[in-house]
Design a protein around this motif. Structure first.
Motif, mmCIF file in Angstrom:
data_model
loop_
_atom_site.group_PDB
_atom_site.id
_atom_site.type_symbol
_atom_site.label_atom_id
_atom_site.label_comp_id
_atom_site.label_asym_id
_atom_site.label_seq_id
_atom_site.Cartn_x
_atom_site.Cartn_y
_atom_site.Cartn_z
ATOM 1 N N GLU A 1 0.840 -1.201 0.000
ATOM 2 C CA GLU A 1 0.000 0.000 0.000
ATOM 3 C C GLU A 1 0.871 1.245 0.000
ATOM 4 O OE1 GLU A 1 -4.151 1.311 1.900
ATOM 5 O OE2 GLU A 1 -2.592 1.054 3.408
ATOM 6 N N VAL A 2 0.487 2.211 -0.830
ATOM 7 C CA VAL A 2 1.216 3.472 -0.922
ATOM 8 C C VAL A 2 0.226 4.621 -0.820
ATOM 9 C CG1 VAL A 2 3.067 2.496 -2.331
ATOM 10 C CG2 VAL A 2 1.055 3.504 -3.447
ATOM 11 N N LEU A 3 0.778 5.802 -0.597
ATOM 12 C CA LEU A 3 -0.022 7.029 -0.553
ATOM 13 C C LEU A 3 0.483 7.972 -1.638
ATOM 14 C CD1 LEU A 3 -1.926 9.190 0.692
ATOM 15 C CD2 LEU A 3 -0.092 9.694 2.330
ATOM 16 N N CYS A 4 -0.431 8.539 -2.408
ATOM 17 C CA CYS A 4 -0.089 9.535 -3.423
ATOM 18 C C CYS A 4 -0.767 10.852 -3.057
ATOM 19 C CB CYS A 4 -0.551 9.079 -4.798
ATOM 20 S SG CYS A 4 0.159 7.505 -5.324
ATOM 21 N N VAL A 5 0.007 11.931 -3.069
ATOM 22 C CA VAL A 5 -0.498 13.246 -2.683
ATOM 23 C C VAL A 5 -0.407 14.203 -3.863
ATOM 24 C CG1 VAL A 5 -0.168 15.222 -1.144
ATOM 25 C CG2 VAL A 5 0.181 12.899 -0.275
ATOM 26 N N PHE A 6 -1.512 14.885 -4.127
ATOM 27 C CA PHE A 6 -1.571 15.849 -5.226
ATOM 28 C C PHE A 6 -2.004 17.204 -4.676
ATOM 29 C CE2 PHE A 6 -2.412 11.640 -6.814
ATOM 30 C CZ PHE A 6 -1.651 11.548 -7.973
ATOM 31 N N ASN A 7 -1.237 18.229 -4.991
ATOM 32 C CA ASN A 7 -1.546 19.575 -4.527
ATOM 33 C C ASN A 7 -2.049 20.447 -5.663
ATOM 34 O OD1 ASN A 7 -0.745 19.356 -1.737
ATOM 35 N ND2 ASN A 7 1.358 19.274 -2.458
ATOM 36 N N GLY A 8 -3.090 21.220 -5.362
ATOM 37 C CA GLY A 8 -3.602 22.187 -6.315
ATOM 38 C C GLY A 8 -3.234 23.593 -5.861
ATOM 39 N N PRO A 9 -3.952 24.592 -6.308
ATOM 40 C CA PRO A 9 -3.659 25.963 -5.894
ATOM 41 C C PRO A 9 -3.935 26.172 -4.414
ATOM 42 C CG PRO A 9 -5.729 25.879 -7.089
ATOM 43 C CD PRO A 9 -5.100 24.527 -7.232
ATOM 44 N N HIS A 10 -3.268 27.170 -3.828
ATOM 45 C CA HIS A 10 -3.497 27.507 -2.424
ATOM 46 C C HIS A 10 -3.261 28.996 -2.242
ATOM 47 C CE1 HIS A 10 0.863 27.881 -1.606
ATOM 48 N NE2 HIS A 10 0.975 26.895 -2.492
ATOM 49 N N ALA A 11 -3.825 29.546 -1.164
ATOM 50 C CA ALA A 11 -3.685 30.987 -0.945
ATOM 51 C C ALA A 11 -3.986 31.344 0.505
ATOM 52 C CB ALA A 11 -4.615 31.762 -1.870
ATOM 53 N N TYR A 12 -3.220 32.280 1.033
ATOM 54 C CA TYR A 12 -3.475 32.843 2.362
ATOM 55 C C TYR A 12 -4.705 33.745 2.287
ATOM 56 C CZ TYR A 12 -2.806 35.752 6.542
ATOM 57 O OH TYR A 12 -2.986 36.429 7.715
ATOM 58 N N VAL A 13 -5.578 33.619 3.280
ATOM 59 C CA VAL A 13 -6.788 34.438 3.341
ATOM 60 C C VAL A 13 -6.747 35.292 4.604
ATOM 61 C CG1 VAL A 13 -9.316 34.418 3.477
ATOM 62 C CG2 VAL A 13 -8.121 32.736 2.043
ATOM 63 N N SER A 14 -6.681 36.594 4.428
ATOM 64 C CA SER A 14 -6.635 37.523 5.566
ATOM 65 C C SER A 14 -8.029 37.707 6.153
ATOM 66 C CB SER A 14 -6.099 38.884 5.112
ATOM 67 O OG SER A 14 -6.247 39.844 6.138
ATOM 68 N N SER A 15 -8.129 37.634 7.465
ATOM 69 C CA SER A 15 -9.431 37.830 8.107
ATOM 70 C C SER A 15 -9.855 39.291 8.101
ATOM 71 C CB SER A 15 -9.412 37.286 9.536
ATOM 72 O OG SER A 15 -8.386 37.896 10.294
ATOM 73 N N SER A 16 -8.977 40.172 7.636
ATOM 74 C CA SER A 16 -9.380 41.576 7.482
ATOM 75 C C SER A 16 -10.415 41.716 6.371
ATOM 76 C CB SER A 16 -8.156 42.450 7.165
ATOM 77 O OG SER A 16 -7.615 42.127 5.898
ATOM 78 N N TRP A 17 -10.591 40.649 5.574
ATOM 79 C CA TRP A 17 -11.576 40.672 4.499
ATOM 80 C C TRP A 17 -12.957 40.224 4.980
ATOM 81 C CZ3 TRP A 17 -7.964 37.255 0.984
ATOM 82 C CH2 TRP A 17 -6.789 37.986 0.715
#
Length: 203
Positions: free
Chosen positions: A73-89
């Motif tokens: 058994e193996v694990l495969c990890v795929f990453n997509g886009p990501h972004a910091y979200v400021s709570s000032s918004w």
């Protein structure tokens, strides 16, 4: 992978589309009792029975290959886009957060024959050469060059579990217009991609 229920994506067709367009992932298993990861393309394909599988290869000199045994058994990890979200918004006070898309796939690994490995390499090159100005094909390469296939280990992974996290500010629907407008003003493509994904979130 820990996924709060409001971030869990169970739309298999959407996940498969993500994997097709984000196929460069991490293959993870155990080597001598330690976690080991290799960054490689892992292509979503179908086996002889029409079941979804992942297909890839690693260098034969990679120590990870020593731990490849059929049905491991193996694990495969795929990453997509990501972004910091400021709570000032946000309209209300809250801590900042991070939005992202990630998919984890568990499965059983089986080593491919040299012939099957070569077939998978042809598919891989053909897929990505389509965008080239002067596409190449392995069919046009000499037997001497193609002997390099002996230096890799091809494998397929029978998928047993798919876990998909799409964290897109689902719990802050009223703040979506502000969040997306702020993200679109940033220069990085990840922020812009997350903004577009948030706009696709259905109430």
């Amino acid at each position: 992978m820990y996924i709060p229920h409001y971030y869990k994506n169970e739309n298999l067709e959407e996940i498969k589309d993500f994997l097709t367009h984000n196929s460069f992932g991490l293959l993870i298993n155990q080597v001598d009792g330690k976690p080991w990861a290799t960054h490689i393309p892992l292509e979503l394909e179908k086996d002889e029975e029409g079941k979804d599988i992942l297909v890839g290869h690693i260098a034969r000199g990679n120590p990870q290959g020593k731990s490849f045994i059929d049905s491991a058994e193996v694990l495969c990890v795929f990453n997509g886009p990501h972004a910091y979200v400021s709570s000032s918004w946000y309209k209300d006070e809250e801590v900042p957060t991070w939005n992202y898309i990630a998919v984890h796939i568990y499965g059983k690994l089986t080593i491919l024959s040299e012939e099957a490995t070569m077939e998978s390499l042809h598919k891989l090159v053909d897929k990505y050469e389509k965008a080239s100005k002067k596409p190449i094909s392995l069919k046009d390469m000499s037997p001497k060059t193609l002997r390099q296939v002996k230096g890799v280990i091809g494998f397929r992974i029978e998928i047993s579990d798919i876990q998909a996290a799409y964290k897109l500010s689902q719990t802050r629907e009223e703040d979506h217009p502000k969040i997306t407008s702020e993200l679109m003003e940033r220069e990085d493509m990840g922020s812009k991609a997350i903004a577009e994904k948030i706009r696709e979130v259905k109430p």
